[in-house]
Scaffold this active site. Sequence first.
Site, PDB file in Angstrom:
ATOM      1  CE  LYS A 179      48.908  48.367 105.135  1.00  0.00           C
ATOM      2  NZ  LYS A 179      47.568  48.659 105.629  1.00  0.00           N
ATOM      3  CG  HIS A 211      43.356  44.157  98.560  1.00  0.00           C
ATOM      4  ND1 HIS A 211      41.999  44.052  98.452  1.00  0.00           N
ATOM      5  CD2 HIS A 211      43.602  44.856  99.690  1.00  0.00           C
ATOM      6  CE1 HIS A 211      41.438  44.656  99.483  1.00  0.00           C
ATOM      7  NE2 HIS A 211      42.382  45.157 100.244  1.00  0.00           N
ATOM      8  CG  HIS A 248      41.641  48.325  97.212  1.00  0.00           C
ATOM      9  ND1 HIS A 248      42.801  47.816  97.766  1.00  0.00           N
ATOM     10  CD2 HIS A 248      41.039  49.016  98.204  1.00  0.00           C
ATOM     11  CE1 HIS A 248      42.873  48.186  99.027  1.00  0.00           C
ATOM     12  NE2 HIS A 248      41.820  48.916  99.317  1.00  0.00           N
TER      13      HIS A 248
HETATM   14  N1  ARG Z   1      41.034  52.747 102.166  1.00  0.00           N
HETATM   15  C1  ARG Z   1      39.981  51.939 102.697  1.00  0.00           C
HETATM   16  C2  ARG Z   1      40.333  50.465 102.584  1.00  0.00           C
HETATM   17  O1  ARG Z   1      41.151  50.096 101.787  1.00  0.00           O
HETATM   18  C3  ARG Z   1      38.686  52.170 101.976  1.00  0.00           C
HETATM   19  C4  ARG Z   1      38.165  53.575 102.083  1.00  0.00           C
HETATM   20  C5  ARG Z   1      36.699  53.606 101.991  1.00  0.00           C
HETATM   21  N2  ARG Z   1      36.148  54.922 101.941  1.00  0.00           N
HETATM   22  C6  ARG Z   1      35.857  55.678 102.972  1.00  0.00           C
HETATM   23  N3  ARG Z   1      35.356  56.865 102.731  1.00  0.00           N
HETATM   24  N4  ARG Z   1      36.024  55.278 104.204  1.00  0.00           N
HETATM   25  O2  ARG Z   1      39.764  49.668 103.287  1.00  0.00           O
END
Ligand code: ARG
Length: 565
Positions: free
Chosen positions: A125, A128, A131
């Site tokens: 993905k 974005h 992030h």
């Molecule tokens: N990958 C997730 C996202 O893009 C964020 C992860 C956040 N960290 C966690 N430990 N849940 O939304």
Amino acid sequence: MDFKAYVADKLAGLTGLTRDALAGALETPPEQKLGDLAFPCFVLAKTLRKAPPAIAKELAEQFGTDAYIARAEAVGGYLNFFFDRTAFTKDVVQAIRTAGGDYGRSDIGKGKTVLVEFSSPNIAKPFHIGHLFSTAVGNSLEHIYNYLGYTTVKINHLGDWGTQFGKLISAYKRWGDKAVIEQDPINELLKIYVKFHEEAEKDPALEEEARDYFKKLEDGDPETTALWQYFRDVSLLEFNRVYDRLGVSFDSYAGESFYSDKMQEVVDILSEKQLLTDSDGAKVVRLDELNIPPCIILKSDGATIYATRDIAAALYRKRTYDFYKNIYVVGTPQALHFKQIFAVIEKAGFSWAKDCVHVGFGLVKFPDKKLSTRHGDVVFLEDVLNESVQKTLEIITNNNPDLEQKEEVAEKVGIGAVLYTFLKNSREKDIVFSWDNMLDFEGESAPYVQYTYARGRSILRKADMDYSGADFSKATSDDEYALIAQLAAFGDAVVDAAEKNEPFYVNRYVTNLARCFNKFYNNYPILRSDVDTETKKARLAIVDVTTQVIQSALGLLGIQTVESM
Ligand code: ARG
């Protein structure tokens, strides 16, 4: 020398209070004209059975003046202390010159480990803008904790597991073309993923197929695993390109997949503590007492989910790092998720649940674009970085056509401008992206601060003289002193930032420092021929240490400096 400790010591002798109690009571007045430190005398009113203004007056007389304190003045119930400007300036300049890039560092975190999880994009993905927000805040927080002596661990909790990989594998098998994907991996993978959703709306059998693929992946089937590994590899290649540009690195990329074989333990612990209840075939932990929805641990088909992986990750992190704090820099839309998993950990009897902290942040709004990965109209991070660098290049080419290494400067300033934007306000505030503000060389922006730095460095180059041993009685005006006071406040800004997990304290600090510097610079000539040598030396020494602190503070934000722009 610690002027505050000095005042506390001397006051201790006069009041009978302990030095520590006094250091705790001493405040920084809101305005320079009220002095450098203030002691609120009502602290003593009860024991002395006197009105605070009377106490302040008496103490002012007893305190007198000395080589460090020019004046102790009673104002109402306060006793205000004015440092001797020459002594204080000399002290601050010396401290910065001695410490160099370590000025403002401390060891309050010695022996404690802080984990900072940030960025955490999803495989296949786009990386974005949300992030990027996480990356900017997390990277800065890590630098800040590190500066305070904590051992820090930077974790990228990659989104590299979950039912969406079943969908992606199914999509790849149907429409994937390796040669095309190789050209532009994430965009292509996103394209077929979007297509999967469109097709699945017409033909629900696709969902079934995707579930089967994910099951295969969970069971370790070699073909699906190889595909997944391929998606992960090409994604990381792209992410790392962005991280390199941002100057960001990680100690661990243990993401969701890393915990796929560590979930049974979570289920075992929770069932042993009798926390699991059935809910339409799923297993959940009820959190009624907190008035929040239950945390789902196992879906009805037995598959584990995001939350379970996070609980497994927290257990693993405690065991592996024995953290003092476990910080998650993730957008506020996931606040409930973290509330749930921390509550489950706490209910399972782990007292360190309280050391897990969700550090949330707001949304990024583009005046005319929405952010979503489902529908393809995302704002790509790299486009944002490129545009910023491009626009910066235009501005500096315009301002300074003869500048050398323009591209390199534009890269540092353009990227700095983007990072600054995320660290400018309290992180929970939404951000409206505006190029005009981001690249306003005179406004609240990275270019403004970076330009101030470059300006200072340019004076030092031009002066080309030895300014050690300067006589600081030549530099005690209000503007000069305000700058010195601001320099001295760096360490406090770093501590505040860590206490609140808010890098913007450092951002605001360095912006104010640049403002103080520019005021000084605009009002006091440095290299003009009518300035005597001693004054010149004192001012140059101040310029020197200011550039040093600007560089250190920007460094804590992940922003680089340039020598000219
Ligand atoms: N990958 C997730 C996202 O893009 C964020 C992860 C956040 N960290 C966690 N430990 N849940 O939304």
